[in-house]
Scaffold this motif. Sequence first.
Motif, mmCIF file in Angstrom:
data_model
loop_
_atom_site.group_PDB
_atom_site.id
_atom_site.type_symbol
_atom_site.label_atom_id
_atom_site.label_comp_id
_atom_site.label_asym_id
_atom_site.label_seq_id
_atom_site.Cartn_x
_atom_site.Cartn_y
_atom_site.Cartn_z
ATOM 1 N N GLY A 134 0.798 -1.216 0.000
ATOM 2 C CA GLY A 134 0.000 0.000 0.000
ATOM 3 C C GLY A 134 0.825 1.257 0.000
ATOM 4 O O GLY A 134 0.304 2.337 -0.273
ATOM 5 N N THR A 153 -1.040 10.617 -2.431
ATOM 6 C CA THR A 153 -1.537 9.334 -2.921
ATOM 7 C C THR A 153 -1.319 9.233 -4.425
ATOM 8 O O THR A 153 -1.243 10.237 -5.138
ATOM 9 C CB THR A 153 -3.029 9.159 -2.618
ATOM 10 N N HIS A 155 -2.961 7.135 -7.726
ATOM 11 C CA HIS A 155 -4.037 6.282 -8.237
ATOM 12 C C HIS A 155 -3.506 5.582 -9.486
ATOM 13 O O HIS A 155 -3.265 6.214 -10.514
ATOM 14 C CB HIS A 155 -5.271 7.129 -8.577
ATOM 15 N N SER A 157 -3.743 2.382 -12.328
ATOM 16 C CA SER A 157 -4.582 1.391 -13.007
ATOM 17 C C SER A 157 -3.676 0.441 -13.773
ATOM 18 O O SER A 157 -2.748 0.876 -14.472
ATOM 19 C CB SER A 157 -5.553 2.068 -13.986
ATOM 20 N N TRP A 158 -3.933 -0.846 -13.624
ATOM 21 C CA TRP A 158 -3.244 -1.846 -14.435
ATOM 22 C C TRP A 158 -4.096 -2.116 -15.670
ATOM 23 O O TRP A 158 -5.318 -2.021 -15.628
ATOM 24 C CB TRP A 158 -3.037 -3.147 -13.652
ATOM 25 N N THR A 163 -10.849 -1.757 -11.333
ATOM 26 C CA THR A 163 -10.837 -0.586 -10.456
ATOM 27 C C THR A 163 -9.417 -0.148 -10.115
ATOM 28 O O THR A 163 -8.583 -0.973 -9.741
ATOM 29 C CB THR A 163 -11.582 -0.923 -9.148
ATOM 30 N N ARG A 165 -6.219 1.306 -8.091
ATOM 31 C CA ARG A 165 -5.777 1.141 -6.707
ATOM 32 C C ARG A 165 -5.114 2.428 -6.233
ATOM 33 O O ARG A 165 -4.557 3.188 -7.017
ATOM 34 C CB ARG A 165 -4.793 -0.018 -6.586
ATOM 35 N N VAL A 166 -5.152 2.641 -4.934
ATOM 36 C CA VAL A 166 -4.591 3.845 -4.341
ATOM 37 C C VAL A 166 -3.368 3.448 -3.516
ATOM 38 O O VAL A 166 -3.450 2.567 -2.657
ATOM 39 C CB VAL A 166 -5.619 4.570 -3.457
ATOM 40 N N LEU A 167 -2.237 4.121 -3.792
ATOM 41 C CA LEU A 167 -1.002 3.908 -3.051
ATOM 42 C C LEU A 167 -0.618 5.193 -2.333
ATOM 43 O O LEU A 167 -0.801 6.285 -2.861
ATOM 44 C CB LEU A 167 0.128 3.488 -3.998
ATOM 45 N N THR A 189 -0.126 -4.565 -6.153
ATOM 46 C CA THR A 189 -1.532 -4.626 -5.769
ATOM 47 C C THR A 189 -2.374 -4.646 -7.026
ATOM 48 O O THR A 189 -1.994 -4.131 -8.070
ATOM 49 C CB THR A 189 -1.921 -3.397 -4.924
ATOM 50 N N GLY A 190 -3.526 -5.238 -6.925
ATOM 51 C CA GLY A 190 -4.461 -5.198 -8.035
ATOM 52 C C GLY A 190 -4.078 -6.057 -9.208
ATOM 53 O O GLY A 190 -4.332 -5.682 -10.341
#
Length: 380
Positions: A134, A153, A155, A157-158, A163, A165-167, A189-190
């Motif tokens: 995270g 943060t 944001h 996207s893969w 949806t 993800r927020v890191l 993530t994601g």
Amino acid sequence: MFLRILFKSTLHRPASLVWSLLTLTACSALVALFVTAGLGIQKRITGEFNRLGSNALIAPYPPEASPLDTAVRQADWTALKAVAGRFKVQLVELRLRVGVVEGLPVGFVTADCGKLAALTPYWRINGRRPERPGGCLVGAQIARRLHLETGGTVHVSWHAAGTPRVLRVTGILHSGDSDENRIFMSAFTGHPPSVRRPDASPPGHYTYGLLSVPGGLSGIQSFSAAVRGQHLPFRVDPLRQVLYGEQTVLEKTYLLFTLALFAVLALTLLGLTAAVISRTLERSREISLMRAVGAERKSVAVFLLSEAGLKGAGGGLLGFVSGSWLALLAGRIVFHGGFPPRFEALAASFGLSVAVSLFAGFAGMRRALRENPSVLLRSE
């Protein structure tokens, strides 16, 4: 009989003996100091460069394959880590994947945070490294382009991941290289669901690694040969900037020691040769009597060179002891840790002391044998 005469002749004039021993001891002590300190400094410099971080990269092979299509089996990485363990190589496995942040494609890298920190101590980080999933460490150039700051943060996207993800940004990375264009995470993530072999890397990932190989370029070459010998699908590429810096420092250190060593040898040789020739002139009557009673030129030459060699051996041993003590003291004062005695220093100090003494003795021997004994004895 010969040895007894040799020792008596050597001890006959204590002043000359003491002067010769002091000269040879000083010379061999400096030789032992330079050799011991040079080898010790080499070890310390190599260790310091190893602590600076990685000195090589390892990546899947063949290079012509598309990075995102190259799936290296986990078994290959396991075998690679076994080879690295034999060579005492530090290895951190990195997985690179492209994500989209505000419409901009960005490289995301995941790795073991502890191992990555050990191999990248030269990174300057405003904030801290991510310690759990995270969090992320953002390269300085990406941070400027996306206006990111520590505590903000990201944001991401893969592709085909659904949806975003927020890191959370835990720090900004300044490295001075291409890593400033990447974002580093403690875990991906994601990941989109996919069907793949259990021993293959996730699709869309490019797996590579950072290495810290002991021994500089030669160590990297040996490790690379071992990897090829195991038929592992990897190539090892040295980081030339790090290796060049290490090599340059060592070359300048060796050059300084070599010049100082030649200066010491030259001065010792000149001083000792002058002393031996002066001593030979004083012994002209003694040498003439030896030749008059039947001693051959060869026998006289062997006797005079044996005297010189005996003095050289004594000076070499005394110099090694003194030089080793000086190296230990200098190491403690300058590097806060002494340099232990080395066999190479013993061989160098002893060998050079004997060689210098024999050279000076040879000059005196030629001067002595050039004289006509009958003329010298008649003058007496």
